[in-house]
Design an enzyme around this catalytic site. Structure first.
Site, PDB file in Angstrom:
ATOM      1  N   TRP A  12      13.212   5.909 -29.801  1.00 52.51           N
ATOM      2  CA  TRP A  12      14.297   6.697 -29.215  1.00 52.51           C
ATOM      3  C   TRP A  12      15.333   7.014 -30.273  1.00 52.51           C
ATOM      4  CZ3 TRP A  12      15.164   9.221 -24.781  1.00 52.51           C
ATOM      5  CH2 TRP A  12      16.476   9.663 -24.537  1.00 52.51           C
ATOM      6  N   ASP A  50       6.110  25.012 -36.188  1.00 48.54           N
ATOM      7  CA  ASP A  50       6.808  25.574 -35.022  1.00 48.54           C
ATOM      8  C   ASP A  50       8.304  25.375 -35.219  1.00 48.54           C
ATOM      9  OD1 ASP A  50       7.222  26.760 -32.575  1.00 48.54           O
ATOM     10  OD2 ASP A  50       6.769  24.978 -31.394  1.00 48.54           O
TER      11      ASP A  50
END
Length: 282
Positions: free
Chosen positions: A89, A191
């Site tokens: 995280w 991307d």
């Protein structure tokens, strides 16, 4: 959220989970924050897929992580027919340095390979991208990027004779140019739009959700120019770290086409004008 009941969650290889809640970041996958007494995790879930669904992302994150800051893949598997990927995280910050981001991307592009391609392919609902190793960039780009797009457009009825004629002209110009210009295979994100970088709470940038490939670094740079989110500081810092080759602006159209045509496949003729605008130049 009903999918992730206690029985599902209990099969994760993480002990003492105290909370699981949906979070943003799940355009393609469901996304969750997992909390334990010691730490937090970010988890993606893709229903009705095998664990290998996340293989390309895992390999991309590992490749990026050797050079720059990127999330770390921690666990991957399948539970009750659903694929999952657990990452560390990262608390997001809202202010960060575009200059540092430019340096980060330039550092990634400085990682090179002897051939174009990647260790695996990437299959999506819209387009199956092969990444077979090739020592010729124009052949790789035309055969493993452009031609599959044209085929997908034809199947969807989003292609016509005018587009094909100008596409042939563009490919001819592309191949002719690279007969006399060498390209070094750089590690590319694949991307690189503004939704795929973030800043942590200390303002340091990192890249997320890669579609990694060793290719022309200008393939990545083209994507940064389509939807915004990268300012002059980004390009100046990149240029200072890894100078652009002369004539960059002329070549970016070849690569902008790929991303805009992909959007034509995904979202329809909303992007037809942008595709035609590029094709019309050839």
């Amino acid at each position: 959220m009903s999918r992730l009941n206690h029985q599902w969650i209990s099969q994760l290889p993480i002990k003492k989970i105290t909370n699981v809640k949906p979070v943003s970041g799940g355009d393609i996958n469901e996304a969750y924050q997992i909390t334990t007494p010691d730490k937090k995790y970010f988890m993606k879930v893709q229903p009705n897929k095998t664990a290998k669904y996340f293989g390309h992302e895992i390999n991309g994150l590992k490749a990026l992580g050797k050079a720059i800051r990127a999330p770390k893949p921690l666990y991957n598997g399948q539970i009750n027919g659903d694929a999952y990927l657990v990452l560390n995280w990262i608390d997001a910050g809202y202010q960060g340095s575009q200059s540092e981001l430019g340096q980060l991307v330039a550092k990634m592009h400085s990682q090179t390979n002897d051939k174009f391609g990647f260790v695996d392919n990437h299959e999506t609902g819209a387009l199956n991208k092969t990444n077979n190793w090739d020592d010729n960039w124009s052949r790789f780009y035309v055969e493993q990027r452009l031609e599959p797009e044209i085929e997908a457009c034809e199947k969807l009825g989003r292609w016509n004779k005018w587009r094909q004629q100008h596409m042939d002209n563009m490919i001819s110009a592309f191949r002719k140019y690279y007969q006399n210009h060498e390209v070094v295979p750089s590690l590319c994100h694949g991307d690189l739009w503004s939704g795929n970088y973030m800043f942590d709470t200390e303002g340091h940038p990192l890249l997320i959700d890669p579609d990694a490939v060793y290719g022309d670094r200008e393939y990545d740079l083209a994507m940064t120019t389509i939807f915004g989110g990268f300012n002059d500081e980004f390009y100046q810092a990149y240029q200072q770290t890894f100078p652009f080759d002369d004539g960059l602006q002329d070549r970016l159209q070849w690569y902008r086409f790929f991303y805009l045509c992909l959007h034509l496949i995904l979202f329809g003729e909303t992007y037809g004008g942008s595709v035609d605008s590029i094709l019309g130049g050839f």
